[in-house]
Design a protein around this motif. Sequence first.
Motif, PDB file in Angstrom:
ATOM      1  N   PRO A 218      25.891  65.982  31.796  1.00  0.00           N
ATOM      2  CA  PRO A 218      24.649  65.874  32.426  1.00  0.00           C
ATOM      3  C   PRO A 218      24.926  65.527  33.793  1.00  0.00           C
ATOM      4  N   SER A 219      24.263  66.598  34.726  1.00  0.00           N
ATOM      5  CA  SER A 219      24.349  66.499  36.151  1.00  0.00           C
ATOM      6  C   SER A 219      23.438  67.378  36.831  1.00  0.00           C
ATOM      7  N   SER A 220      23.005  67.120  37.998  1.00  0.00           N
ATOM      8  CA  SER A 220      22.103  68.035  38.595  1.00  0.00           C
ATOM      9  C   SER A 220      22.434  69.639  38.838  1.00  0.00           C
ATOM     10  N   LEU A 221      21.503  70.431  39.047  1.00  0.00           N
ATOM     11  CA  LEU A 221      21.781  71.802  39.260  1.00  0.00           C
ATOM     12  C   LEU A 221      22.400  72.096  40.513  1.00  0.00           C
ATOM     13  N   ALA A 222      22.032  71.306  41.449  1.00  0.00           N
ATOM     14  CA  ALA A 222      22.969  71.265  42.830  1.00  0.00           C
ATOM     15  C   ALA A 222      24.203  71.090  42.712  1.00  0.00           C
ATOM     16  N   LEU A 223      24.595  69.838  41.947  1.00  0.00           N
ATOM     17  CA  LEU A 223      26.132  69.447  41.910  1.00  0.00           C
ATOM     18  C   LEU A 223      26.746  70.508  41.019  1.00  0.00           C
ATOM     19  N   ARG A 224      26.070  71.000  40.049  1.00  0.00           N
ATOM     20  CA  ARG A 224      26.801  72.133  39.073  1.00  0.00           C
ATOM     21  C   ARG A 224      26.997  73.410  39.924  1.00  0.00           C
ATOM     22  N   GLN A 225      26.131  73.655  40.826  1.00  0.00           N
ATOM     23  CA  GLN A 225      26.480  74.925  41.599  1.00  0.00           C
ATOM     24  C   GLN A 225      27.458  74.632  42.764  1.00  0.00           C
ATOM     25  N   ARG A 226      27.451  73.586  43.360  1.00  0.00           N
ATOM     26  CA  ARG A 226      28.532  73.067  44.276  1.00  0.00           C
ATOM     27  C   ARG A 226      30.075  73.269  43.735  1.00  0.00           C
ATOM     28  N   MET A 227      30.058  72.479  42.341  1.00  0.00           N
ATOM     29  CA  MET A 227      31.274  72.463  41.741  1.00  0.00           C
ATOM     30  C   MET A 227      31.941  73.769  41.206  1.00  0.00           C
ATOM     31  N   ALA A 228      30.744  74.685  40.826  1.00  0.00           N
ATOM     32  CA  ALA A 228      31.134  76.160  40.475  1.00  0.00           C
ATOM     33  C   ALA A 228      31.546  76.728  41.496  1.00  0.00           C
ATOM     34  N   GLU A 229      31.119  76.684  42.732  1.00  0.00           N
ATOM     35  CA  GLU A 229      31.634  77.282  43.925  1.00  0.00           C
ATOM     36  C   GLU A 229      32.959  76.816  44.518  1.00  0.00           C
ATOM     37  N   ARG A 230      33.212  75.706  44.246  1.00  0.00           N
ATOM     38  CA  ARG A 230      34.567  75.105  44.591  1.00  0.00           C
ATOM     39  C   ARG A 230      35.687  75.624  43.735  1.00  0.00           C
ATOM     40  N   CYS A 231      35.213  75.659  42.477  1.00  0.00           N
ATOM     41  CA  CYS A 231      36.370  75.952  41.430  1.00  0.00           C
ATOM     42  C   CYS A 231      36.428  77.321  41.115  1.00  0.00           C
ATOM     43  N   GLY A 232      35.514  78.206  41.675  1.00  0.00           N
ATOM     44  CA  GLY A 232      35.533  79.762  41.645  1.00  0.00           C
ATOM     45  C   GLY A 232      35.212  80.263  40.246  1.00  0.00           C
ATOM     46  N   VAL A 233      33.976  79.477  39.551  1.00  0.00           N
ATOM     47  CA  VAL A 233      33.354  79.943  38.309  1.00  0.00           C
ATOM     48  C   VAL A 233      32.125  80.522  38.666  1.00  0.00           C
ATOM     49  N   ALA A 234      31.351  81.201  37.843  1.00  0.00           N
ATOM     50  CA  ALA A 234      29.818  81.605  38.056  1.00  0.00           C
ATOM     51  C   ALA A 234      29.066  80.496  37.971  1.00  0.00           C
ATOM     52  N   ALA A 235      28.152  80.663  38.901  1.00  0.00           N
ATOM     53  CA  ALA A 235      27.140  79.434  39.180  1.00  0.00           C
ATOM     54  C   ALA A 235      26.241  79.315  38.106  1.00  0.00           C
ATOM     55  N   PRO A 236      25.716  77.927  37.749  1.00  0.00           N
ATOM     56  CA  PRO A 236      24.831  77.984  36.659  1.00  0.00           C
ATOM     57  C   PRO A 236      23.568  78.276  37.276  1.00  0.00           C
ATOM     58  N   THR A 237      22.331  78.884  36.594  1.00  0.00           N
ATOM     59  CA  THR A 237      20.881  78.721  36.723  1.00  0.00           C
ATOM     60  C   THR A 237      20.098  77.593  36.301  1.00  0.00           C
ATOM     61  N   SER A 238      20.807  76.805  35.356  1.00  0.00           N
ATOM     62  CA  SER A 238      20.089  75.717  34.613  1.00  0.00           C
ATOM     63  C   SER A 238      20.604  74.199  34.806  1.00  0.00           C
ATOM     64  N   PRO A 239      20.145  73.146  34.994  1.00  0.00           N
ATOM     65  CA  PRO A 239      20.814  71.804  34.829  1.00  0.00           C
ATOM     66  C   PRO A 239      21.249  71.265  33.838  1.00  0.00           C
ATOM     67  N   TYR A 240      20.889  71.886  32.557  1.00  0.00           N
ATOM     68  CA  TYR A 240      20.841  71.196  31.204  1.00  0.00           C
ATOM     69  C   TYR A 240      22.152  71.483  30.519  1.00  0.00           C
ATOM     70  N   SER A 241      22.667  70.629  29.916  1.00  0.00           N
ATOM     71  CA  SER A 241      23.982  70.681  29.145  1.00  0.00           C
ATOM     72  C   SER A 241      23.591  70.781  27.645  1.00  0.00           C
ATOM     73  N   THR A 242      22.566  70.253  27.133  1.00  0.00           N
ATOM     74  CA  THR A 242      22.547  70.439  25.711  1.00  0.00           C
ATOM     75  C   THR A 242      22.411  71.724  25.150  1.00  0.00           C
ATOM     76  N   PRO A 243      21.782  72.586  25.937  1.00  0.00           N
ATOM     77  CA  PRO A 243      21.172  74.392  25.177  1.00  0.00           C
ATOM     78  C   PRO A 243      22.831  74.625  25.205  1.00  0.00           C
ATOM     79  N   TYR A 244      23.425  74.398  26.093  1.00  0.00           N
ATOM     80  CA  TYR A 244      24.899  75.188  26.271  1.00  0.00           C
ATOM     81  C   TYR A 244      25.845  74.735  24.993  1.00  0.00           C
ATOM     82  N   MET A 245      25.680  73.240  24.596  1.00  0.00           N
ATOM     83  CA  MET A 245      26.451  72.763  23.637  1.00  0.00           C
ATOM     84  C   MET A 245      26.130  73.192  22.501  1.00  0.00           C
ATOM     85  N   ARG A 246      24.636  73.431  22.050  1.00  0.00           N
ATOM     86  CA  ARG A 246      24.219  73.678  21.126  1.00  0.00           C
ATOM     87  C   ARG A 246      24.493  75.210  20.757  1.00  0.00           C
TER      88      ARG A 246
END
Length: 318
Positions: A218-246
């Motif tokens: 669990p983390s905010s959308l802003a944090l996820r997008q920041r980490m995605a940019e730093r690590c060179g992965v596609a940026a998320p559009t959702s802040p939610y972890s549970t749907p991805y895990m399901r």
Amino acid sequence: MRPPVSWSIELSTTGLLKANSLAARVLPRLPAGVRIYLPALPQDPPDAIENALTLLRRENPGLVPVPHIAASREPSVASLEARLAAWQRASADSVREALVVRGDSVGAHDTGSAPTAAPSAPGAFATSLELLETGALARCGVEAVSLCGHPEGISTAGLSADAARGALKSKLAWADANSVPARVVTQFCFYTGQATSYVDALRADGVGADVSLGVVGPSSLALRQRMAERCGVAAPTSPYSTPYMRRIAGWQAGKSAEKGIQGLHVYPFGGVASTLKWLRDFADDPEFGVWFGALEPPPPDEKGVKEALAELKAERIQ
């Protein structure tokens, strides 16, 4: 019931070692056998991993430390062996596995302010395979390796997903030829199709090694997008972890035990407490168990994490 799925967690050394660290306070509550990955960030002090290993050993000797080795920042075989010897002394000779990466000059997994490139002399190894081929790990008591998988390629190295998968297969071939147990631990990815297609491609290539799929708690959308940019992965559009895990669980349910994943590797960017609660919620969900298999060992219950928080607050008041 499906076979159990293991879990591991990445904890920054600076987060563990700082004053009033919740991550350090939680260590005694974690179950024995959990792998604790310790990243080698270029901005960290040279002895950061060594000190973190001492802390892990003191607080919970049942945990399995897996320090990272950044091949491109290692000056020589001699320096690598000296570093490994220091780690063994700090951990009471308990470092039996290491994650070997090429590494770069920026600490991409640091959730703090934007990292800057750390000045350093060129290392002795252009690739992580070159470091593995020295045999230094085995000479210093390291018996197994974790190797990075990159579902979206490695942008900092100019490698596409296919090229990165080819490099990984070369390292797995080295491990197989040298009878070194190896597991694949993937970079986090925010899109289910990208993550599952990557595992499917590995299996189609004949890769039989265990795969631990990188997931973000669990983390905010802003944090996820920041980490995605730093690590060179596609940026998320959702802040939610549970749907991805399901969705991952649904994909896993259609796979035989050897064709799916064998573990979850957790990046707790939003905080250790919320991440462990999130894992616990999945472990307690009967539907998740049917689809995915139990998490093994079981994550700590919420009571233990709350106790750690209460102790920390009491210390701060004093």
